[in-house]
Design an enzyme around this catalytic site. Structure first.
Site: not given
Length: 369
Positions: A72, A189, A223, A324
């Site tokens: 993603h 990410d 995502e 994150h």
């Protein structure tokens, strides 16, 4: 199947291009164009969904059962929740991340008519004014605000500038690659996963590898907000390998080195047979790897299955520290993953029976036991 050399200079270069292109979920058009331009340079055909998910096609000797590999390209971010009387902005997160990782971040605010730089700060940000109160103030998105780098001090100034509720805020990535091979940045990410997929595609194309079946590199755009690979698939896809991050926190078996294979996440176990095909490839080609399970985690695979796609799914990850947050990975893991993905794309379909949506019992596999 053969192991292909991965161009690490290319992988690093395309990763930096992705990281420097803002793409919070819901505001992804720029990064979609970037990936499309890269696929065009590689000579790979592709098509887009209405919202911008990308489905590329590497032609194989057979058209079905197809396989897909997905990463993603959307990231975490924020949106303006309210314009405050002091000329600052209340925010809500895009995606699931804690405000403590936003404090002090440099950002770009995108309005309908332009963009502005600024910072996310706690409501009490001056040590010379608040002293120990800074350490005692609560956390949470309602306790931070966006300070815009313009001459604004009230609501009227913000309106004059063209700021509105719902404007997007993109968080600066601030990437740094060390001499020891570590990569520190926000939004690894899953832009590192997208870079891995593009590097594997490049290796496959440049070495004129013949694939047994059509393979679809997918780049999804939602995502982080849950819908991910619910779009862009079609019914001929029988297998889907997802590339994403694996957490290296205490209590986890992931590593920043080699490939980490996820056996299950909060949505349940991944397909037994496809997951073990991935493990078998790692063993046969001596790709360093480990297995893990993630309790508070979901990926493009879950979105695809929840949307009703009858597809075998597996998840391979690069180990990431402080997911994150301000994340760290190692280029060793990216190289291992790119090698693994390039080999998987060359592998034959798991089962000939999978070319049919429905079929007889004959040819259906069984687990050992």
């Amino acid at each position: 199947m053969k192991q292909l050399p991965i161009n690490l200079e290319y992988l690093q270069d395309i990763l930096l291009k992705l990281l420097f292109t803002p793409s919070p979920a819901g505001y992804t058009d720029r990064v979609v164009h970037l990936v499309c331009e890269e696929l065009e340079r590689l000579g790979v055909s592709f098509e887009l969904t209405r919202r911008g998910a990308i489905r590329a096609t590497l032609k194989g000797e057979m058209e079905k059962p197809n396989k897909a590999v997905v990463a993603h390209i959307d990231t975490l971010g924020a949106m303006v929740k309210a314009l405050k009387p002091n000329g600052r902005l209340e925010l809500v997160p895009v995606g699931h991340w804690n405000s403590r990782f936003a404090e002090g971040a440099r950002c770009t605010l995108f309005t309908d008519i332009g963009q502005h730089r600024g910072s996310i700060l706690p409501l009490k940000a001056s040590g010379h004014t608040f002293g120990p109160e800074i350490d005692n103030q609560p956390g949470g998105w309602q306790h931070v605000e966006f300070r815009i780098d313009e001459r604004v001090s009230n609501l009227a100034d913000l309106l004059q500038l063209g700021v509105h509720v719902g404007d997007f805020v993109a968080i600066d990535t601030q990437p740094e690659i060390t001499a020891t091979g570590f990569i520190n940045s926000r939004h690894l990410d899953d832009k590192a996963g997208a870079a891995v997929l593009l590097a594997a595609v490049k290796a496959t194309v440049e070495h004129n590898v013949r694939l047994p079946v059509n393979c679809h590199p997918l780049f999804t755009i939602s995502e982080e907000v849950g819908s991910g690979a619910s779009a862009a698939l079609h019914k001929d896809v029988a297998e889907m390998l997802t590339i994403d991050n694996g957490t290296t926190a205490p209590g986890q078996n992931s590593s920043e080195f080699g490939a980490t294979i996820c056996m299950a996440d909060m949505s349940g176990p991944f397909d037994y047979h496809l997951t073990h095909r991935i493990i078998q490839i790692c063993q046969e080609f001596q790709i360093p790897h480990q297995r893990d399970i993630f309790r508070y985690y979901r990926s493009d695979s879950a979105a695809a299955l929840e949307a009703g796609n009858d597809v075998r799914t597996a998840l391979v990850t690069f180990g990431i520290d402080a997911s994150h947050g301000y994340e760290r990975i190692h280029q060793d893991a990216l190289e291992s993953l790119a090698e693994l993905v390039a080999i998987y794309m060359q592998s034959p379909p798991l089962y000939a029976r999978d070319r049919y949506e429905m079929g007889p019992r004959a040819g259906f596999p069984t687990v050992p036991g």
